[in-house]
Design a protein around this motif. Structure first.
Motif, PDB file in Angstrom:
ATOM      1  N   SER A 175       0.833  -1.212   0.000  1.00 31.23           N
ATOM      2  CA  SER A 175       0.000   0.000   0.000  1.00 31.23           C
ATOM      3  C   SER A 175       0.853   1.242   0.000  1.00 31.23           C
ATOM      4  CB  SER A 175      -0.883   0.059   1.238  1.00 31.23           C
ATOM      5  OG  SER A 175      -1.881  -0.874   1.154  1.00 31.23           O
ATOM      6  N   GLU A 212       2.178   1.744  -3.392  1.00 32.28           N
ATOM      7  CA  GLU A 212       1.107   2.234  -4.254  1.00 32.28           C
ATOM      8  C   GLU A 212       0.909   3.733  -4.076  1.00 32.28           C
ATOM      9  OE1 GLU A 212      -3.213   0.272  -5.286  1.00 32.28           O
ATOM     10  OE2 GLU A 212      -2.447   0.306  -3.253  1.00 32.28           O
ATOM     11  N   PRO A 230     -11.099  12.722  -0.173  1.00 32.21           N
ATOM     12  CA  PRO A 230      -9.829  12.787  -0.895  1.00 32.21           C
ATOM     13  C   PRO A 230      -8.633  12.741   0.039  1.00 32.21           C
ATOM     14  CG  PRO A 230     -10.872  14.945  -0.809  1.00 32.21           C
ATOM     15  CD  PRO A 230     -11.859  13.976  -0.244  1.00 32.21           C
ATOM     16  N   TYR A 231      -8.852  12.941   1.340  1.00 27.99           N
ATOM     17  CA  TYR A 231      -7.750  12.941   2.291  1.00 27.99           C
ATOM     18  C   TYR A 231      -7.585  11.593   2.968  1.00 27.99           C
ATOM     19  CZ  TYR A 231      -8.845  17.831   1.526  1.00 27.99           C
ATOM     20  OH  TYR A 231      -9.131  19.035   0.942  1.00 27.99           O
ATOM     21  N   ALA A 232      -8.313  10.601   2.506  1.00 30.83           N
ATOM     22  CA  ALA A 232      -8.106   9.244   3.019  1.00 30.83           C
ATOM     23  C   ALA A 232      -7.161   8.534   2.070  1.00 30.83           C
ATOM     24  CB  ALA A 232      -9.435   8.491   3.078  1.00 30.83           C
ATOM     25  N   ILE A 233      -6.420   7.579   2.610  1.00 32.04           N
ATOM     26  CA  ILE A 233      -5.516   6.818   1.761  1.00 32.04           C
ATOM     27  C   ILE A 233      -6.134   5.444   1.575  1.00 32.04           C
ATOM     28  CG2 ILE A 233      -3.203   5.901   1.555  1.00 32.04           C
ATOM     29  CD1 ILE A 233      -2.247   8.194   3.134  1.00 32.04           C
ATOM     30  N   SER A 274      -6.212   2.074  -0.790  1.00 31.46           N
ATOM     31  CA  SER A 274      -5.504   1.329  -1.829  1.00 31.46           C
ATOM     32  C   SER A 274      -6.460   1.025  -2.980  1.00 31.46           C
ATOM     33  CB  SER A 274      -4.979   0.042  -1.215  1.00 31.46           C
ATOM     34  OG  SER A 274      -4.523  -0.821  -2.207  1.00 31.46           O
ATOM     35  N   SER A 275      -5.902   0.927  -4.187  1.00 26.56           N
ATOM     36  CA  SER A 275      -6.756   0.667  -5.344  1.00 26.56           C
ATOM     37  C   SER A 275      -7.275  -0.762  -5.339  1.00 26.56           C
ATOM     38  CB  SER A 275      -5.972   0.906  -6.635  1.00 26.56           C
ATOM     39  OG  SER A 275      -4.873   0.029  -6.688  1.00 26.56           O
ATOM     40  N   GLY A 290      -8.182  11.097   6.785  1.00 25.18           N
ATOM     41  CA  GLY A 290      -7.329  10.568   7.834  1.00 25.18           C
ATOM     42  C   GLY A 290      -7.402   9.069   7.974  1.00 25.18           C
ATOM     43  N   SER A 291      -8.306   8.429   7.233  1.00 22.64           N
ATOM     44  CA  SER A 291      -8.349   6.964   7.283  1.00 22.64           C
ATOM     45  C   SER A 291      -7.289   6.404   6.375  1.00 22.64           C
ATOM     46  CB  SER A 291      -9.689   6.441   6.792  1.00 22.64           C
ATOM     47  OG  SER A 291     -10.728   6.938   7.548  1.00 22.64           O
ATOM     48  N   VAL A 343      -6.847   2.794   4.425  1.00 19.64           N
ATOM     49  CA  VAL A 343      -7.381   1.464   4.147  1.00 19.64           C
ATOM     50  C   VAL A 343      -6.363   0.766   3.264  1.00 19.64           C
ATOM     51  CG1 VAL A 343      -9.346   0.166   3.305  1.00 19.64           C
ATOM     52  CG2 VAL A 343      -9.689   2.416   4.280  1.00 19.64           C
ATOM     53  N   SER A 344      -5.806  -0.305   3.782  1.00 17.36           N
ATOM     54  CA  SER A 344      -4.611  -0.881   3.174  1.00 17.36           C
ATOM     55  C   SER A 344      -4.955  -1.876   2.073  1.00 17.36           C
ATOM     56  CB  SER A 344      -3.797  -1.512   4.284  1.00 17.36           C
ATOM     57  OG  SER A 344      -2.532  -1.848   3.825  1.00 17.36           O
ATOM     58  N   MET A 365      -7.666   3.013  10.899  1.00 16.60           N
ATOM     59  CA  MET A 365      -6.584   2.388  10.170  1.00 16.60           C
ATOM     60  C   MET A 365      -6.948   0.940   9.962  1.00 16.60           C
ATOM     61  SD  MET A 365      -3.088   2.589   9.585  1.00 16.60           S
ATOM     62  CE  MET A 365      -2.495   1.285   8.571  1.00 16.60           C
TER      63      MET A 365
END
Lengths: 215, 213
Positions: free
Chosen positions: A18, A21, B103-106, B108-109, B122-123, B125-126, B141
């Motif tokens: 991740s 990515e 848009p400020y959360a990360i 993964s695709s 702030g989240s 998601v891996s 997280m």
């Protein structure tokens, strides 16, 4: 694009995927630095990850792999002792290690040792980070973090000296000016209120020793 | 661009509204088309939005509302049981639901999610996380390999390691669900708990390590 191989212990290697990515996405949008192409994963033991779980090839076991000059390695291993073992195996084969800095890390890109993984939202204001440290969304202002340590999500440490091979669980905190010696494991949601001088596992608020170290 | 109506104008509905505004703002900043067009709120109880500075309309009540074509809905409630109730009412009237991702959360695709989910800023998601439908992730997280069932809500600073949450689970702030645990359907993990063993369905757990109350 640099070739990257991630050494995995269970699913923690996927979290590093991740991070990679996120780095590649932000490189695409800013166009400044080069990103990473993940060549594949190396496992510590057989069967820790199944191929259909991941979208990148599983190349084999870390102890059987022969690194080539173009490959760089990232340690997707949470346990500090296992991380050190894997790094030793790879260093004997003259492997080169990559430092991964995710976007939105609030700090200038210096003061970091070899092979560190700093995941997004980590803050390391003025911290000194030694080799092979993994920071996972934690805040470590003005602290010094020893080799092979791992700080999980939302850890906090300010002006602390954290020893080698320490593992700080999620949401844990080390209070101002308190230090940890080597090989200390702090479990999730614990708060260390006094410096820790003997290795082992600590848990609770305030953190008390619950397990002796595995020698 | 999706037309979006948020059901329930309580605190949680306003969180979703803020994320819609953030998404549109960031899109305009980068010269892209805003992804959402906010039409208004639905509320069964009178709410004074003007007094908190929100200049949006209450379009009607949930029980009398007839969803139109090309409209997308979001259920602005945190409690899993209430989320299920309202989403069932709207679904029975033929409503479609949208995900709202800050848009400020990360994220993964490789993350899979159903419909009606919210991921606030702030989240994190891996890789490879599976979310069901109507899942709310608020500043949490989620580590790689986590599986979250339908209607689950995780609030601020929770950490879900490689664990399986069932349907309708509520995780309070700063809860940690450690590796390999399963939390049963409709259970609650209270604030600051550390779950180290499997949790049965329909119970409340609290403490470090988490025990049934």
């Amino acid at each position: 694009m640099q070739e990257l191989i991630i050494v995995c212990e269970d699913a923690f290697g996927l979290d590093v995927l991740s991070v990679v990515e996120a780095i590649n996405d932000s490189e695409q949008s800013t166009g400044s630095l080069t990103g990473f192409h993940v060549k594949g994963l190396l496992l510590m033991e057989e069967g820790q990850l199944s191929p259909h779980e991941v979208g990148v090839p599983i190349l084999g076991l870390v102890r059987e792999w022969s690194p080539s000059k173009e490959e760089q390695f990232a340690m997707g291993i949470r346990d500090p002792q296992n991380k050190e073992k894997a790094v030793r195996i790879l260093k004997e084969k003259e492997a080169v290690f990559a430092s991964l800095w995710a976007p939105w890390v609030l700090s200038p890109k210096i003061n970091c040792g070899e092979g560190c993984i700093i995941a997004a939202h980590s803050i390391k204001q003025g911290a000194v980070i030694h080799d092979f440290v993994t920071l996972y969304r934690s805040m470590s202002a003005v602290s010094e973090i020893g080799d092979y340590s791992t700080l999980m999500a939302f850890c906090n440490s300010t002006n602390s000296h954290i020893g080698k091979r320490c593992l700080l669980g999620s949401n844990s905190a080390v209070m101002l000016n308190q230090n940890l010696c080597d090989d200390v494991c702090v479990s999730a949601n614990s708060i260390v209120v006094r410096s820790i001088k003997s290795s082992g596992t600590y848990s609770g608020i305030p953190a008390r020793k619950v397990k002796e170290p595995i020698s | 661009m999706k037309d979006v109506i948020i059901a329930c104008a309580g605190g949680f509905g306003l969180e979703a509204y803020v994320e819609i505004q953030s998404s549109n703002y960031e899109a305009r900043l980068h010269g892209k088309e805003p992804p959402y067009r906010f039409l208004g709120f639905l509320s069964d109880i009178p709410v004074d939005l003007e007094s908190i500075g929100i200049h949006e309309k209450i379009l009607g009540t949930i029980k009398d509302w007839k969803p139109g074509e090309n409209e997308f809905y979001f259920v602005g409630l945190a409690k899993p049981e209430q989320k299920k109730m309202v989403s069932d009412i709207l679904a029975s009237k033929g409503a479609n639901f949208t995900n709202i991702i800050s848009p400020y959360a990360i994220v993964s695709s490789t993350v899979k999610m159903g419909c009606g989910c919210l991921i606030t800023g702030g989240s994190s998601v891996s890789y490879g996380v599976k979310l069901g439908s109507f899942v709310s992730v608020m500043g949490s997280m989620l580590y790689a390999g986590a599986q979250i069932g339908d209607y689950t809500t995780t609030t601020g600073y929770t950490v879900i390691e490689r664990a399986i949450l069932g349907q309708g689970v509520f995780c309070g702030s700063k809860a940690v669900v450690t590796e390999g645990c399963t939390v049963g359907d409709w259970s609650q993990v209270y604030t600051g708990s550390v779950v180290m063993e499997d949790v049965k369905p329909n119970v409340q757990v609290f403490g470090m390590p988490a025990k049934e109350m």
